[in-house]
Design a protein around this motif. Structure first.
Motif, short mmCIF file in Angstrom:
data_model
loop_
_atom_site.label_atom_id
_atom_site.label_comp_id
_atom_site.label_asym_id
_atom_site.label_seq_id
_atom_site.Cartn_x
_atom_site.Cartn_y
_atom_site.Cartn_z
N SER A 136 0.83 -1.20 0.00
CA SER A 136 0.00 0.00 0.00
C SER A 136 0.86 1.25 0.00
N VAL A 137 0.24 2.35 -0.43
CA VAL A 137 0.85 3.67 -0.32
C VAL A 137 -0.06 4.50 0.58
N PHE A 138 0.51 5.10 1.60
CA PHE A 138 -0.21 5.97 2.52
C PHE A 138 0.31 7.39 2.38
N LYS A 139 -0.59 8.36 2.50
CA LYS A 139 -0.21 9.78 2.52
C LYS A 139 -0.10 10.22 3.97
N ASP A 140 0.97 10.91 4.29
CA ASP A 140 1.17 11.45 5.64
C ASP A 140 0.19 12.61 5.83
N SER A 141 -0.97 12.33 6.40
CA SER A 141 -2.05 13.31 6.45
C SER A 141 -1.81 14.45 7.42
N ASN A 142 -0.98 14.25 8.43
CA ASN A 142 -0.75 15.33 9.39
C ASN A 142 0.64 15.95 9.24
N ALA A 143 1.35 15.63 8.17
CA ALA A 143 2.65 16.22 7.81
C ALA A 143 3.67 16.17 8.95
N ASN A 144 3.66 15.08 9.73
CA ASN A 144 4.64 14.96 10.81
C ASN A 144 5.83 14.08 10.42
N ASN A 145 5.81 13.54 9.18
CA ASN A 145 6.91 12.72 8.66
C ASN A 145 7.02 11.35 9.32
N TYR A 146 6.00 10.94 10.07
CA TYR A 146 5.96 9.63 10.71
C TYR A 146 4.72 8.89 10.26
N PHE A 147 4.83 7.57 10.13
CA PHE A 147 3.68 6.77 9.74
C PHE A 147 2.76 6.57 10.94
N ASP A 148 1.55 7.08 10.81
CA ASP A 148 0.51 6.94 11.83
C ASP A 148 -0.63 6.15 11.21
N PRO A 149 -0.69 4.83 11.41
CA PRO A 149 -1.69 4.02 10.72
C PRO A 149 -3.13 4.41 11.05
N GLU A 150 -3.34 5.07 12.18
CA GLU A 150 -4.70 5.48 12.53
C GLU A 150 -5.13 6.78 11.88
N SER A 151 -4.17 7.61 11.46
CA SER A 151 -4.56 8.90 10.88
C SER A 151 -4.07 9.10 9.45
N ASP A 152 -2.99 8.46 9.05
CA ASP A 152 -2.53 8.61 7.67
C ASP A 152 -3.50 7.90 6.73
N LEU A 153 -3.62 8.42 5.54
CA LEU A 153 -4.67 7.98 4.62
C LEU A 153 -4.13 7.08 3.51
#
Length: 185
Positions: A103-120
């Motif tokens: 999968s490809v996820f977009k860093d939705s909160n621009a914190n440069n860390y993978f957050d599986p609960e918030s990244d899209l």
């Protein structure tokens, strides 16, 4: 004399910081296009020493990259192409069935860390080729930030399936042209 030396050093440090932050390529002439996208990187492989994964895992990041739209128009990430190679087992068809998806996820909160609960999720591919390229098409959550904003970060993840065993092992790589945007698709 010390005062001028200190001022001179301050100017050098400020200039070096500016060049470092925008990149040396910003000082070089570029082609004029409707949209200009640059990739920050090269892509980072996370973690560099590898990791152990259980069967039926959650998404685990294996690559991170950032795209920066620097001039005009709207821009989207179209697809990401990676190559998964088998180190164990050597039967590629068997290993392919052990991977649930990439999968490809977009860093939705621009914190440069993978957050599986918030990244899209931008896109996913359930058919994973072993030893040849697999393309992950991104159909949503794939727009780049506006001109002058921070780069947009994306993560490539792997999720193991029920057949994954402790003996399974893969490497993942991306070719230089493995990232396609709407400007270069």
């Amino acid at each position: 004399m010390r005062k001028y030396l200190r001022q001179g050093m301050t100017i050098v440090v400020v200039f070096a910081t500016i060049v470092w932050s925008i990149g040396i390529s910003a000082l070089l002439p570029t082609m004029v296009r409707a949209v200009d996208v640059t990739v920050s990187g090269p892509t980072d492989l996370l973690p560099s020493a590898g990791m152990m994964m259980p069967a039926n895992s959650m998404d685990a990041v294996v690559m991170k990259f950032s795209l920066n739209k620097t001039a005009g128009g709207s821009e989207t990430l179209s697809n990401v192409t990676v190559t998964v190679t088998s180190t164990q087992p050597t039967n590629n068809a068997t290993l392919s069935g052990h991977i649930a998806n990439l999968s490809v996820f977009k860093d939705s909160n621009a914190n440069n860390y993978f957050d599986p609960e918030s990244d899209l999720v931008a896109g996913a591919q359930t058919t994973v080729n072993i030893g040849s390229a697999t393309t992950i098409t991104t159909g949503s959550n794939n727009s780049l930030a506006s001109d002058g904003a921070l780069p947009t970060t994306f993560f490539v993840t792997i999720r193991t399936g029920a057949g994954w065993t402790t003996g399974d092992s893969v490497d993942m790589s991306m070719a230089a042209d493995g990232i396609a945007t709407s400007a270069n698709s």
